[in-house]
Design a protein around this motif. Structure first.
Motif, PDB file in Angstrom:
ATOM      1  N   UNK A 144     -12.601 -10.014  -3.048  1.00  0.00           N
ATOM      2  CA  UNK A 144     -11.956 -11.091  -3.809  1.00  0.00           C
ATOM      3  C   UNK A 144     -10.626 -10.613  -4.382  1.00  0.00           C
ATOM      4  N   UNK A 145     -10.625  -9.432  -4.986  1.00  0.00           N
ATOM      5  CA  UNK A 145      -9.423  -8.912  -5.617  1.00  0.00           C
ATOM      6  C   UNK A 145      -8.312  -8.698  -4.592  1.00  0.00           C
ATOM      7  N   UNK A 146      -8.667  -8.135  -3.450  1.00  0.00           N
ATOM      8  CA  UNK A 146      -7.677  -7.863  -2.406  1.00  0.00           C
ATOM      9  C   UNK A 146      -7.068  -9.167  -1.892  1.00  0.00           C
ATOM     10  N   UNK A 179      -0.916  -1.694   2.758  1.00  0.00           N
ATOM     11  CA  UNK A 179      -1.327  -1.801   1.370  1.00  0.00           C
ATOM     12  C   UNK A 179      -1.560  -0.396   0.810  1.00  0.00           C
ATOM     13  N   UNK A 180      -1.115  -0.179  -0.406  1.00  0.00           N
ATOM     14  CA  UNK A 180      -1.366   1.100  -1.080  1.00  0.00           C
ATOM     15  C   UNK A 180      -1.405   0.827  -2.574  1.00  0.00           C
ATOM     16  N   UNK A 181      -2.460   0.137  -2.989  1.00  0.00           N
ATOM     17  CA  UNK A 181      -2.596  -0.327  -4.365  1.00  0.00           C
ATOM     18  C   UNK A 181      -3.502   0.634  -5.140  1.00  0.00           C
ATOM     19  N   UNK A 182      -3.025   1.227  -6.224  1.00  0.00           N
ATOM     20  CA  UNK A 182      -3.825   2.212  -6.973  1.00  0.00           C
ATOM     21  C   UNK A 182      -5.188   1.681  -7.407  1.00  0.00           C
ATOM     22  N   UNK A 183      -5.230   0.437  -7.873  1.00  0.00           N
ATOM     23  CA  UNK A 183      -6.497  -0.136  -8.328  1.00  0.00           C
ATOM     24  C   UNK A 183      -7.474  -0.267  -7.169  1.00  0.00           C
ATOM     25  N   UNK A 184      -6.991  -0.746  -6.026  1.00  0.00           N
ATOM     26  CA  UNK A 184      -7.852  -0.886  -4.852  1.00  0.00           C
ATOM     27  C   UNK A 184      -8.329   0.481  -4.377  1.00  0.00           C
ATOM     28  N   UNK A 222      -7.516   0.939   2.261  1.00  0.00           N
ATOM     29  CA  UNK A 222      -7.377   2.160   1.465  1.00  0.00           C
ATOM     30  C   UNK A 222      -6.024   2.785   1.781  1.00  0.00           C
ATOM     31  N   UNK A 223      -5.093   2.681   0.848  1.00  0.00           N
ATOM     32  CA  UNK A 223      -3.735   3.173   1.073  1.00  0.00           C
ATOM     33  C   UNK A 223      -3.655   4.665   1.304  1.00  0.00           C
ATOM     34  N   UNK A 224      -4.666   5.413   0.858  1.00  0.00           N
ATOM     35  CA  UNK A 224      -4.651   6.863   1.062  1.00  0.00           C
ATOM     36  C   UNK A 224      -4.818   7.218   2.539  1.00  0.00           C
TER      37      UNK A 224
END
Length: 600
Positions: free
Chosen positions: A554-556, A524-529, A510-512
């Motif tokens: 899977x997506x990550x 990692x700081x991916x908006x979708x994730x 969680x990039x937040x």
């Protein structure tokens, strides 16, 4: 949580049983099992499924059940590789610190483990695991009477409030943040609710945390938090008495509430624990105080620990490992020696070792994929106990995590556990990255040094220019946990904090949550994730949430690839012949320190 050299805890599975939240723990092991020569396997991990519920007042009432054959007296020796990175419980999030914390500290709840490894969450300084109301948004705890710290000061609700509010202080950077986020906001925004902690006279509002009297603590959340009793059992939420809080200095001289206290501490050399005479066994349904104390001796690597304890001479007869493992080069000596094998414990731990990519610097996914394909997992875990210490990882969720999929293998590690160098070289060429410099960091322990040679060789084979950087293992997580760490590649290990992928994916991806000291090691700081994590955390049906976490995993792994999976971990430890009560703990994933005694 991070294993020593990683963060985390036991392996358990969330389920709903008879209308109450339940979890499951894996089988414990009281010495000398498994003679097949490969240690525990994924079937052992999958067998962690005996459902348990939150304990009531009866289950939370001491004293703890006697350990058969136990007797009081004597001093136990502990061989430890390095200093503990923190002594302040609020900063404790690695496995060796958790074992020490079980001896020194108490919290509102704790985990009670039976002889089969089944875990029940019970009250520790609280009378039970907590009473839920308002649809799970409100939790009320009543404190037991007469709980005192090592100085004889009685613990009240004011100490509990202080313990929680100091977690917001800027100097607390390395502990768990679940409770803070649940109370005051996701990511790092929770700190805005109390920027200075309680040290300038301000407090969290009563609408969030209230202490209506000296014995009562009430948590109020915006959404249901059914996992609160499990979170509060973490060492990171142990009580720090308000009267004796020394802020940053507390990290070198904490005040005990558990059965033992620190009598002497020589950083880098030794620590001596003695009985805390103000600990009352009648108030504790889990811990014992059989031995008079523990002498913890640093600077013993796995090889030295194994050799010394295997010899079974002198003080080694009374010795245990905390997070040490039987050294790879001595496994055969141990497993083929019937007497020594009886002195071992083993289990399938919930940790995954992974090679993180600093996404601020390693921006080309083809390069990341190439490294993942190239990693020779079988050779990497060989120095860490071989088949007794690990097995090839195929993803970033361990076999003990709900939602783990056996056979999921995007980097074809099961087909080629020695790595696919040709495929990796092709990806490097496509990326135009031949000769690319990468800064690869590793800890200065014998195991990590041996692994670094294997990893460096693989990186060089695929055409990368490796710049190695050795880091003191005692501060490993503090160094790699910095946002501006100046590194490209570095190993970490993680296992769930309680039975859910919600304690694996959000802390790591969680990039937040990204800040110095966080466990978002890949940056990692991916908006979708981030958005999907927020969505899944709102799902209240465990099976639906589990399915969603698996899909997100899977997506990550496939779309982003923030870390190359290396190996799943197993634990194989040996203790001296005079040590009694030793067993593998599904709670701490190492030896159960709460029940140890000396036979004579």
């Amino acid at each position: 949580m991070s294993i020593f050299g990683t963060r985390k805890t036991r392996a358990v599975v969330v389920a709903l049983a008879a209308g109450s939240l339940a979890l499951t723990g894996c089988s414990s092991n009281e010495g000398g099992s498994d003679t097949k020569g490969k240690g525990k396997n994924q079937e052992d991990a999958a067998a962690q499924s005996a459902a348990v519920v939150y304990g009531d007042a009866k289950a939370s009432t001491g004293p703890a059940a006697e350990v058969p054959g136990a007797r009081p007296g004597g001093t136990m020796t502990v061989y430890q590789e390095d200093d503990f990175s923190h002594l302040d419980p609020a900063q404790t999030y690695v496995s060796d610190g958790r074992l020490l914390g079980r001896l020194l500290h108490r919290g509102l709840t704790q985990n009670q483990e039976d002889d089969k490894g089944k875990i029940t969450v019970v009250g520790d300084i609280a009378t039970d695991a907590g009473k839920s109301s308002n649809g799970g948004k409100t939790w009320t705890y009543t404190l037991k009477s007469g709980i005192k710290d090592q100085n004889g000061n009685e613990i009240t609700s004011a100490d509990v409030r202080h313990t929680i509010e100091r977690l917001y202080a800027p100097f607390i950077t390395d502990g768990p943040i679940y409770l803070q986020q649940w109370l005051s906001g996701a990511g790092t925004t929770y700190r805005k609710a109390l920027p200075d902690g309680p040290y300038k006279g301000k407090h969290l509002p009563d609408s969030v945390l209230s202490t209506p009297d000296a014995k009562t603590v009430v948590f109020n959340f915006k959404v249901p938090q059914p996992d609160l009793p499990q979170a509060l059992a973490m060492v990171g939420y142990s009580i720090v008495p308000e009267k004796t809080d020394t802020k940053e200095k507390y990290d070198t001289a904490p005040v005990a509430t558990g059965p033992y206290k620190i009598a002497e501490f020589k950083p880098g050399k030794t620590m001596k624990l003695v009985k805390n005479t103000n600990w009352d066994p009648k108030s504790d349904s889990v811990r014992h105080q059989y031995v008079d104390g523990f002498n913890i001796d640093y600077n013993h690597d796995d090889d030295d620990q194994t050799k010394t304890i295997l010899s079974d001479r002198g003080e080694a007869k009374n010795a245990v490992m905390f997070t040490g493992q039987v050294a790879t080069n001595q496994v055969r000596q141990v497993v083929t020696n019937a007497e020594a094998k009886k002195r071992t414990i083993e289990g399938y731990a919930p940790y995954v070792w992974q090679l993180n990519f600093n996404l601020d610097r390693m921006t080309d996914k083809k390069v990341r994929d190439a490294i993942a394909y190239a990693m020779p997992s079988a050779n990497i875990y060989k120095p860490d106990g071989g088949a007794y210490g690990g097995e090839t990882a195929t993803g970033l969720m361990a076999p003990t995590v709900p939602g783990y999929e056996k056979g999921y293998d995007p980097f074809e590690k099961l087909k080629k556990p020695a790595g696919d160098i040709e495929k990796a070289k092709k990806l490097i060429k496509e990326a135009g990255a031949e000769g690319k410099k990468v800064v690869y960091a590793y800890a200065n322990t014998p195991v990590r040094q041996q692994q670094s040679v294997v990893i460096e060789t693989a990186l060089e084979k695929i055409g990368l220019d490796v710049q190695k950087k050795e880091i003191d293992s005692a501060t490993w997580y503090e160094q790699v946990g910095k946002v501006k760490n100046g590194l490209d590649l570095y190993m970490t290990g993680w296992g769930q904090d309680w039975p859910s992928a919600s304690t694996v994916i959000p802390p790591l991806f969680d990039g937040k949550q990204l800040q110095d000291g966080s466990s978002v090691y890949s940056h990692i700081n991916d908006p979708k994730v981030n958005a999907e994590i927020d969505r899944i955390l709102k799902i209240t049906e465990p099976a639906e949430a589990q399915k969603a976490w698996t899909a997100l995993h899977h997506d990550i792994v496939e779309r982003i690839n923030p870390a190359a999976p290396l190996y799943f971990t197993k634990v194989f430890q040996i203790q001296g012949s005079n040590v009694g009560g030793a067993r593998y703990s599904t709670d701490v994933s190492y030896i159960d320190v709460t029940r140890l005694y000396l036979k004579k």
